[in-house]
Scaffold this active site. Structure first.
Site, mmCIF file in Angstrom:
data_model
loop_
_atom_site.group_PDB
_atom_site.id
_atom_site.type_symbol
_atom_site.label_atom_id
_atom_site.label_comp_id
_atom_site.label_asym_id
_atom_site.label_seq_id
_atom_site.Cartn_x
_atom_site.Cartn_y
_atom_site.Cartn_z
ATOM 1 N N ARG A 1 15.024 18.560 -11.472
ATOM 2 C CA ARG A 1 13.672 19.329 -11.161
ATOM 3 C C ARG A 1 12.952 20.659 -10.085
ATOM 4 O O ARG A 1 13.542 19.695 -9.103
ATOM 5 C CB ARG A 1 12.018 18.707 -11.480
ATOM 6 C CG ARG A 1 12.009 18.504 -13.243
ATOM 7 C CD ARG A 1 11.296 17.154 -12.859
ATOM 8 N NE ARG A 1 10.910 16.647 -14.215
ATOM 9 C CZ ARG A 1 10.740 17.064 -15.403
ATOM 10 N NH1 ARG A 1 9.454 18.391 -15.372
ATOM 11 N NH2 ARG A 1 10.145 16.673 -16.595
ATOM 12 N N HIS B 1 10.915 21.845 -3.079
ATOM 13 C CA HIS B 1 10.913 20.187 -3.621
ATOM 14 C C HIS B 1 11.603 20.449 -4.437
ATOM 15 O O HIS B 1 10.868 21.682 -6.053
ATOM 16 C CB HIS B 1 9.827 19.449 -2.844
ATOM 17 C CG HIS B 1 9.827 18.444 -3.633
ATOM 18 N ND1 HIS B 1 9.664 17.908 -5.215
ATOM 19 C CD2 HIS B 1 10.199 17.378 -3.156
ATOM 20 C CE1 HIS B 1 9.416 17.011 -5.054
ATOM 21 N NE2 HIS B 1 10.410 16.104 -3.896
ATOM 22 N N HIS C 1 11.071 23.960 -5.488
ATOM 23 C CA HIS C 1 9.993 24.699 -6.625
ATOM 24 C C HIS C 1 8.647 24.621 -4.726
ATOM 25 O O HIS C 1 9.237 23.839 -4.449
ATOM 26 C CB HIS C 1 8.642 23.677 -7.246
ATOM 27 C CG HIS C 1 9.609 23.533 -8.700
ATOM 28 N ND1 HIS C 1 9.479 22.591 -9.773
ATOM 29 C CD2 HIS C 1 10.468 24.045 -9.770
ATOM 30 C CE1 HIS C 1 10.023 22.359 -10.227
ATOM 31 N NE2 HIS C 1 10.775 23.936 -10.490
ATOM 32 N N GLU D 1 1.107 -1.462 -0.060
ATOM 33 C CA GLU D 1 0.147 -0.046 0.090
ATOM 34 C C GLU D 1 1.421 0.704 0.140
ATOM 35 O O GLU D 1 1.569 1.147 1.172
ATOM 36 C CB GLU D 1 -0.989 -0.128 1.225
ATOM 37 C CG GLU D 1 -2.060 -1.252 0.790
ATOM 38 C CD GLU D 1 -2.647 -1.268 2.408
ATOM 39 O OE1 GLU D 1 -2.408 -0.399 3.439
ATOM 40 O OE2 GLU D 1 -3.665 -1.627 2.208
ATOM 41 N N GLU E 1 2.775 30.349 -7.607
ATOM 42 C CA GLU E 1 3.941 29.564 -7.665
ATOM 43 C C GLU E 1 5.822 30.347 -7.156
ATOM 44 O O GLU E 1 5.383 31.367 -7.390
ATOM 45 C CB GLU E 1 4.369 28.519 -8.631
ATOM 46 C CG GLU E 1 4.424 29.368 -9.723
ATOM 47 C CD GLU E 1 4.798 28.267 -11.110
ATOM 48 O OE1 GLU E 1 4.711 29.162 -12.533
ATOM 49 O OE2 GLU E 1 4.164 27.516 -11.807
ATOM 50 N N GLN F 1 -4.755 15.867 -5.412
ATOM 51 C CA GLN F 1 -4.160 15.699 -6.742
ATOM 52 C C GLN F 1 -2.948 15.594 -6.282
ATOM 53 O O GLN F 1 -1.991 15.107 -5.755
ATOM 54 C CB GLN F 1 -4.171 16.927 -6.975
ATOM 55 C CG GLN F 1 -3.442 17.911 -8.887
ATOM 56 C CD GLN F 1 -3.416 19.345 -8.806
ATOM 57 O OE1 GLN F 1 -3.762 19.338 -8.888
ATOM 58 N NE2 GLN F 1 -2.161 19.095 -9.457
ATOM 59 N N ASP F 2 -2.671 14.040 -8.013
ATOM 60 C CA ASP F 2 -1.463 13.518 -7.701
ATOM 61 C C ASP F 2 -0.703 13.697 -9.087
ATOM 62 O O ASP F 2 -1.236 14.165 -10.007
ATOM 63 C CB ASP F 2 -2.454 11.601 -8.699
ATOM 64 C CG ASP F 2 -2.282 11.631 -7.110
ATOM 65 O OD1 ASP F 2 -2.489 11.418 -6.296
ATOM 66 O OD2 ASP F 2 -2.845 9.721 -7.292
ATOM 67 N N ASN F 3 0.438 14.308 -9.016
ATOM 68 C CA ASN F 3 0.894 14.522 -10.274
ATOM 69 C C ASN F 3 2.126 13.466 -10.761
ATOM 70 O O ASN F 3 3.125 12.681 -9.228
ATOM 71 C CB ASN F 3 2.153 15.911 -9.560
ATOM 72 C CG ASN F 3 0.943 16.882 -9.169
ATOM 73 O OD1 ASN F 3 0.055 16.987 -10.785
ATOM 74 N ND2 ASN F 3 1.223 17.982 -8.436
ATOM 75 N N LYS G 1 12.757 28.458 -16.817
ATOM 76 C CA LYS G 1 12.073 28.797 -15.291
ATOM 77 C C LYS G 1 12.921 28.467 -14.278
ATOM 78 O O LYS G 1 12.456 29.380 -14.234
ATOM 79 C CB LYS G 1 10.765 28.569 -15.596
ATOM 80 C CG LYS G 1 10.105 28.322 -14.087
ATOM 81 C CD LYS G 1 8.263 27.822 -14.207
ATOM 82 C CE LYS G 1 8.539 27.049 -13.533
ATOM 83 N NZ LYS G 1 7.633 26.223 -12.995
ATOM 84 N N ASP G 2 13.630 27.191 -14.212
ATOM 85 C CA ASP G 2 14.460 27.704 -13.177
ATOM 86 C C ASP G 2 15.474 27.781 -12.794
ATOM 87 O O ASP G 2 15.774 27.893 -11.548
ATOM 88 C CB ASP G 2 14.471 24.845 -12.882
ATOM 89 C CG ASP G 2 13.306 24.790 -12.387
ATOM 90 O OD1 ASP G 2 11.971 25.615 -12.360
ATOM 91 O OD2 ASP G 2 13.554 23.423 -12.697
ATOM 92 N N LYS H 1 3.744 17.456 -0.111
ATOM 93 C CA LYS H 1 3.814 16.457 -1.491
ATOM 94 C C LYS H 1 4.229 15.001 -0.727
ATOM 95 O O LYS H 1 4.784 14.458 0.178
ATOM 96 C CB LYS H 1 4.531 16.869 -2.137
ATOM 97 C CG LYS H 1 3.987 18.428 -3.259
ATOM 98 C CD LYS H 1 5.336 18.727 -3.416
ATOM 99 C CE LYS H 1 5.144 19.819 -4.450
ATOM 100 N NZ LYS H 1 6.167 20.553 -5.743
ATOM 101 N N TYR I 1 3.913 12.206 -7.197
ATOM 102 C CA TYR I 1 3.231 13.105 -5.850
ATOM 103 C C TYR I 1 2.162 12.978 -5.973
ATOM 104 O O TYR I 1 1.271 13.332 -6.881
ATOM 105 C CB TYR I 1 4.409 14.144 -5.658
ATOM 106 C CG TYR I 1 4.164 15.266 -6.578
ATOM 107 C CD1 TYR I 1 3.784 15.943 -6.367
ATOM 108 C CD2 TYR I 1 5.250 15.308 -7.622
ATOM 109 C CE1 TYR I 1 3.735 17.253 -7.024
ATOM 110 C CE2 TYR I 1 5.447 15.386 -9.030
ATOM 111 C CZ TYR I 1 4.743 17.086 -8.462
ATOM 112 O OH TYR I 1 5.143 17.899 -9.533
#
Length: 182
Positions: A58, A118, A61, A28, A142, A46-48, A168-169, A71, A131
């Site tokens: 990445r 993160h 953020h 699980e 953001e 929400q799942d991403n 962006k990063d 998360k 996540y």
């Protein structure tokens, strides 16, 4: 299912109970009841999921309040170095980074609370990362900090000079110039 506390308050590693036999394994990844039994009461909404190739970086953020996100991060395929940075200004560990190897093999998950930036780097040929979030994505909220901020001294497990990073990063501020709402 067990949790392991880290040196940063509220940031925990979750390790599921894995049941294996000759067919493979079962576990699980998330159980609201089991999390609540461990003292973690979060309503995920929400799942991403992302897929990235080796050398991708990445992050780092976050979303500002009132859209800040908790998360629960896990790897479905491959290996990553997962990183959380404490942005809570009243925290004894403000500006400290925690990193952990998350992989499909070790099945560990990192619970990143609200108030943290993160990010992750991909150290296997490819990686699929999933996540859960307790708030919906809200573009106007953001924010982020630079992955290569020297004050954080993060070991991403890759050569950051060769990292695959979004435009962006690359323009995010260092933590000293970060204007988070935490």
């Amino acid at each position: 299912m067990t949790i392991e506390k880290t040196f940063i308050k509220d940031l925990v590693v979750v390790e599921p109970a894995v049941f294996g036999d000759e067919r493979g394994y079962f576990f699980e990844a998330y159980s609201k009841t089991k999390f609540e039994d461990l003292g973690i009461a979060i309503d995920f909404v929400q799942d991403n999921q992302s897929f990235s190739k080796k050398g991708t970086l990445r992050g780092l953020h976050y979303q500002n309040p009132p859209y800040a996100q908790t998360k629960l991060v896990r790897v479905l395929q491959g290996e990553i170095i997962d990183v959380a940075v404490d942005l809570r200004k009243d925290s004894a560990t403000y500006g400290k980074a925690f990193s952990i190897l998350l992989s499909a093999e070790n099945k560990k998950q990192l619970l990143v609370p609200q108030g943290f930036a993160h990010g992750f780097s991909v150290i296997s040929e490819t990686a699929s990362v999933m996540y859960k979030c307790d708030q919906f994505y809200h573009k106007e909220s953001e924010g982020g900090i630079r992955f290569d901020d020297p004050s954080l001294a993060i070991d991403w497990g890759i050569d950051v000079a060769d990292a695959i990073v979004s435009e962006k990063d690359l323009v995010l501020p260092f933590i000293e110039d970060c204007n988070s709402g935490f």
